[in-house]
Design an enzyme around this catalytic site. Sequence first.
Site, PDB file in Angstrom:
ATOM      1  N   GLY A 293       0.683   4.430 -10.375  1.00 28.16           N
ATOM      2  CA  GLY A 293      -0.578   4.424 -11.102  1.00 28.16           C
ATOM      3  C   GLY A 293      -1.774   4.092 -10.238  1.00 28.16           C
ATOM      4  O   GLY A 293      -2.897   4.500 -10.538  1.00 28.16           O
TER       5      GLY A 293
ATOM      6  N   VAL B  69       2.523   6.650  -1.779  1.00 24.29           N
ATOM      7  CA  VAL B  69       3.368   6.100  -0.719  1.00 24.29           C
ATOM      8  C   VAL B  69       3.809   7.245   0.185  1.00 24.29           C
ATOM      9  O   VAL B  69       4.321   8.268  -0.291  1.00 24.29           O
ATOM     10  CB  VAL B  69       4.601   5.366  -1.294  1.00 24.29           C
ATOM     11  CG1 VAL B  69       5.449   4.785  -0.158  1.00 24.29           C
ATOM     12  CG2 VAL B  69       4.170   4.259  -2.250  1.00 24.29           C
TER      13      VAL B  69
ATOM     14  N   LYS C 165       1.737   2.437   1.900  1.00 22.04           N
ATOM     15  CA  LYS C 165       1.203   2.496   0.541  1.00 22.04           C
ATOM     16  C   LYS C 165      -0.317   2.497   0.636  1.00 22.04           C
ATOM     17  O   LYS C 165      -0.911   1.577   1.217  1.00 22.04           O
ATOM     18  CB  LYS C 165       1.699   1.297  -0.261  1.00 22.04           C
ATOM     19  CG  LYS C 165       1.368   1.332  -1.739  1.00 22.04           C
ATOM     20  CD  LYS C 165       2.073   0.166  -2.438  1.00 22.04           C
ATOM     21  CE  LYS C 165       1.881   0.225  -3.948  1.00 22.04           C
ATOM     22  NZ  LYS C 165       2.612  -0.882  -4.618  1.00 22.04           N
TER      23      LYS C 165
ATOM     24  N   ASP D 167       6.571  -8.057 -13.330  1.00 23.03           N
ATOM     25  CA  ASP D 167       6.981  -6.680 -13.628  1.00 23.03           C
ATOM     26  C   ASP D 167       8.361  -6.394 -13.036  1.00 23.03           C
ATOM     27  O   ASP D 167       8.569  -5.386 -12.364  1.00 23.03           O
ATOM     28  CB  ASP D 167       5.955  -5.691 -13.086  1.00 23.03           C
ATOM     29  CG  ASP D 167       6.047  -4.317 -13.775  1.00 23.03           C
ATOM     30  OD1 ASP D 167       6.627  -4.243 -14.879  1.00 23.03           O
ATOM     31  OD2 ASP D 167       5.563  -3.334 -13.196  1.00 23.03           O
TER      32      ASP D 167
END
Length: 400
Positions: A9, A13, A28, A120
Site C-alpha cells: 500500500g 520492493v 523497499k 500487524d
Amino acid sequence: MTERLGKGGMAHVFLATQHSFERQVAIKILTPALALEPRFAEQFMREARTVASLNHPHIVPVYDVGEYEGYYYLSMEYVTGGNLKQRTRNGMGPSDAESVLRQLASALDYAGQHGFIHRDVKPDNIMFRGDGSALLMDFGIATNALKSNDLAQQNTAIGTPKYMSPEQHRSQVLTLQSDLYSLGCVFYEMLCGDPPYQAADPAAMAQAHLRNPVPLLPLKLRHYQPLVRKLMAKDPADRPESGGEVIALLDNLEGAPEHYGKERARYRPQENGPNAPLTPRLRLKESKEGLSWRGTLYRYDVYLVADDFEQFQDHFPVLKSALLDWHEQRGSRCKSVTIKATIHPWISARVKEYLKGLRQLEGMTFLSRLPITLNLVGSDGEPIERLQWQADQPDDTSKA
C-alpha cells in the site's frame, strides 16, 4: 535494481545488488506520490529506524536507510523462502507450526523488551529464509510503547481485521499482549488452514473478535487448545505476559494423547473413563406427547455432546434457531422440552446455568410456558444430575 519483487500500500520492493558486499538485497522504496506527503515519509522512515535498531535472528535485518533525490528507501535482507500465507495455503504440519510459533514468539519477546509493538502480525508479514527459518517483516505501523508521542498514535484501529486483538478493534491503547493475540490467530491458522474467524466485512469481523468464543481446534490438535485459548483471550490481562512465556507454555504442553491420532479406533475400548474425549454432536428430534382440544401435542428432544464449555456454546446458534422454528410451526401445541447433555463433570455447573438461561434469551420466552427436563451425563455414561424446571405459568395444553 533487477526486478520488482512486490508492491504494497505504501511502497514497492525491488531486488538489487549491493556491490560493496556483492550480495543481493531487497530495496523497499516509498511510492513517489506518498513521498510528497510528510506524514507518509515520516512513517516510512520510522519503520526503517525501528527495524534498524532491532538485531534478532527472526526479525528482518535492515542494511541501509536513507533518501536519494526525493526517494525514501531502506535495503534489507533478500528473503527467498516465500511467506507464511503461501505455506499455510499448502498445508503445515503441527511440528512446523510449533517451530514457527517459537521463532515468532522469540522475535516479539525481543521487540517487546525494546518497547516495540508490531501491530500487524499476520501471515503476509512472516517470510522464510532458504533454510526455513522465519522472519517477522513490515514494521511500518509499529509503535514504541516507551515513547509518549507514540502512545497517542496507538489509539487508532490500524492493522488487519482478521488478526487484530479486541482492544485494537476498539481503538484502545495497545500492549505487548496485543501482538500475542495476533500471534494466536496466526498459530490457529497454521494448524487449521483458515483464520479463526470468518466475516463478511470489517465490522462483522470486529464483532467476532470481540464477542465470539475462541474457536475449537480439530480433535487431533486439541492438546494445543489451552495455548490458543490463552493467546486469544479477550482480556489482555489473561494472555501471556511475553513471547518468552509463550515458549514456556509450549514447552509445558502435554503431548497429543494417542486417542487423538489417526489410530484412534484402536484405543476405543479405553475411552470409557471420566476423562475420555467427547466428539461434539447435536441431535434434535420432535416426538408426539398426547392430545388436547388443539390437536396433537409435541415434545422436543435435544441430545448434545460437548468436550468443553466453548464447544457446548458452539451448539447454541443451531439449537436456538431450531427451537424458534419448532415454536413457530407448532405454537400452543408445544408441550415440553427434554435435553440430554453428555459432558465432563467439571463443566456441568456452567452448562446447567447456561441452559437455565434459555428462557431469558431474545425470542425464547415461550419456553417459560413449557416444562424443561435436563439430564446431564458424564463421558463414562454415569449420571451427573437430573433436573426439571416447571412451567412458570399454567398452560392448559397439558390437558389430554
